[in-house]
Design a protein around this motif. Structure first.
Motif, PDB file in Angstrom:
ATOM      1  N   TYR A   1     -20.396 115.790  95.596  1.00  0.00           N
ATOM      2  CA  TYR A   1     -21.250 115.383  96.716  1.00  0.00           C
ATOM      3  C   TYR A   1     -22.258 116.475  97.091  1.00  0.00           C
ATOM      4  O   TYR A   1     -23.336 116.174  97.605  1.00  0.00           O
ATOM      5  CB  TYR A   1     -20.401 115.059  97.946  1.00  0.00           C
ATOM      6  CG  TYR A   1     -19.469 113.877  97.780  1.00  0.00           C
ATOM      7  CD1 TYR A   1     -19.820 112.783  97.006  1.00  0.00           C
ATOM      8  CD2 TYR A   1     -18.217 113.854  98.391  1.00  0.00           C
ATOM      9  CE1 TYR A   1     -18.968 111.706  96.841  1.00  0.00           C
ATOM     10  CE2 TYR A   1     -17.355 112.781  98.242  1.00  0.00           C
ATOM     11  CZ  TYR A   1     -17.728 111.720  97.462  1.00  0.00           C
ATOM     12  OH  TYR A   1     -16.879 110.651  97.310  1.00  0.00           O
TER      13      TYR A   1
ATOM     14  N   ILE B   1     -23.155 110.210  95.397  1.00  0.00           N
ATOM     15  CA  ILE B   1     -22.091 109.559  96.167  1.00  0.00           C
ATOM     16  C   ILE B   1     -21.235 108.684  95.247  1.00  0.00           C
ATOM     17  O   ILE B   1     -20.001 108.717  95.304  1.00  0.00           O
ATOM     18  CB  ILE B   1     -22.685 108.721  97.317  1.00  0.00           C
ATOM     19  CG1 ILE B   1     -23.325 109.630  98.368  1.00  0.00           C
ATOM     20  CG2 ILE B   1     -21.598 107.854  97.971  1.00  0.00           C
ATOM     21  CD1 ILE B   1     -24.079 108.881  99.453  1.00  0.00           C
TER      22      ILE B   1
ATOM     23  N   THR C   1     -17.304 109.511  94.158  1.00  0.00           N
ATOM     24  CA  THR C   1     -16.263 108.538  94.487  1.00  0.00           C
ATOM     25  C   THR C   1     -15.528 108.079  93.229  1.00  0.00           C
ATOM     26  O   THR C   1     -14.303 107.915  93.243  1.00  0.00           O
ATOM     27  CB  THR C   1     -16.876 107.333  95.215  1.00  0.00           C
ATOM     28  OG1 THR C   1     -17.623 107.806  96.357  1.00  0.00           O
ATOM     29  CG2 THR C   1     -15.792 106.382  95.702  1.00  0.00           C
TER      30      THR C   1
ATOM     31  N   CYS D   1     -14.333 115.975  94.149  1.00  0.00           N
ATOM     32  CA  CYS D   1     -15.253 114.998  94.751  1.00  0.00           C
ATOM     33  C   CYS D   1     -16.233 115.692  95.687  1.00  0.00           C
ATOM     34  O   CYS D   1     -17.438 115.391  95.690  1.00  0.00           O
ATOM     35  CB  CYS D   1     -14.467 113.938  95.519  1.00  0.00           C
ATOM     36  SG  CYS D   1     -13.268 113.036  94.520  1.00  0.00           S
TER      37      CYS D   1
ATOM     38  N   GLY E   1     -19.617 110.048 101.347  1.00  0.00           N
ATOM     39  CA  GLY E   1     -18.673 110.187 100.256  1.00  0.00           C
ATOM     40  C   GLY E   1     -17.238 110.315 100.753  1.00  0.00           C
ATOM     41  O   GLY E   1     -16.326 109.666 100.221  1.00  0.00           O
TER      42      GLY E   1
END
Length: 357
Positions: A232, A288, A292, A228, A161
């Protein structure tokens, strides 16, 4: 194809091949060293540390960063993780002290401007927050080691990621390059840890792996990628929280925390470990993509709630997975493939008949 790309690929290949050679030598069935030593973490960590240090002097560009990143903030976490691994292997009682002191040391060598970007608190509080989070993550990550490959793949989810964020310039590309070295180093270990594993990770190996992965996460968080990073890690976080909640029921079957994870429950239901592991892979691959996409969202926390709900649902499906359901799903997939093949055959026959005319 520029020189930066070629050099990065060469360094990434070195980051894979160096530990792979060591693992092949040490864990060869004919090699007696395998019976006396278990250097699962050390070759991988050394290769990532050395290659990342080379990359720092070749690729680091301060203008890419919103904050900054010092060489010591890059190098010292690897050094301390190696020391923790060596000390913890010989004297396990010192492991908690080593992790706490090392986390504090790492938090205090991060540049001030990077620490200021973590949270809107005074510097000293931000450093303490990072240190506490570092320790908590290491011990939470320890419970990812429920089956072969699981700890490595959860580390890979984070690293892939972060590498993707570097590719789309959501964070400095240099951090993405370091993440690529993590990926190749982890793949070398995964080659030998693939189920059924030739290399079994010990608790100290997993703790140290969590330690260096958190250092990578810290560099990305300082560059405004906190949301983010959270996505993940949702598989690990939610699965751990569920396991803790089950243990709080004080029922005998939930007494051992590591037995409460979704993967372990699926295996206890009679599902093949291979099938359960592959199901967990799909969840992590999905995260992932979500993490993203979060980098491209105008609201930096917009996908966390949705991602959490989806992860909870998928972990519930994994936890309640039954052998009969797996067999039924396999039959459905097989029927779909057979139907597609029949359609393709019909289409070919139709085309051949038209050609005759």
């Amino acid at each position: 194809m520029n020189s930066t790309f070629l050099i990065t690929l060469a360094l990434a290949f070195c980051c894979y091949i160096l530990p792979a050679i060591v693992y092949n030598m040490v864990y060869s069935r004919s090699n007696p060293i395998a019976h006396f030593a278990s250097p699962a973490f050390i070759p991988m960590c050394l290769s990532i540390a050395l290659i990342s240090s080379v990359a720092y002097f070749v690729f680091y560009d301060n203008t890419q960063f919103l904050t900054s990143m010092s060489f010591w903030a890059l190098f010292i976490p690897f050094t301390l993780a190696l020391l923790i691994n060596i000390i913890g292997t010989r004297t396990p009682q010192l492991t908690p002290i080593g992790i706490v002191l090392s986390a504090i040391a790492c938090a205090f060598i991060i540049p001030d401007n990077a620490i200021s970007a973590v949270a809107p608190f005074p510097l000293i509080y931000n450093r303490l927050l990072i240190a506490v989070s570092w320790v908590l993550f290491c011990y939470m990550f320890k419970y990812s080691n429920t089956e072969d490959t699981m700890s490595i793949t959860q580390a890979l989810t984070v690293c892939i990621g972060i590498a993707a964020l570097g590719m789309i310039n959501a964070i400095p590309p240099f951090i993405g390059i370091i993440a690529l070295f993590f990926i190749t180093g982890l793949l070398a270990l995964l080659t030998f840890n693939w189920y059924p594993a030739r290399i079994k990770l010990k608790d100290i190996d997993v703790l140290c792996l969590g330690f260096i992965v958190f250092s990578l996460m810290t560099w990305a968080i300082a560059e405004n990628a906190l949301s983010c990073i959270i996505i993940y890690n949702l598989y690990l976080i939610i699965d751990f929280v569920i396991a803790v909640l089950f243990s709080c029921t004080f029922l005998p079957k939930f007494k051992v925390l590591i037995q409460n994870t979704s993967l372990r429950q699926a295996i206890n239901n009679g599902v093949s470990p291979t099938i359960a592991i592959y199901f967990s892979y799909r969840i992590q691959i999905f995260l992932i993509f979500l993490g993203t996409f979060q980098a491209l969202s105008p609201n930096k926390f917009s996908l966390i709630l949705v991602s959490s709900l989806i992860t909870i649902w998928l972990l519930y499906r994994l936890r309640t997975l039954q052998p009969e359901a797996v067999a039924t799903q396999n039959n459905i997939n097989r029927n779909i493939l057979e139907d597609m093949q029949n359609r393709i055959d019909d289409l070919k026959q139709h085309i051949e008949e038209e050609d005759k005319f």
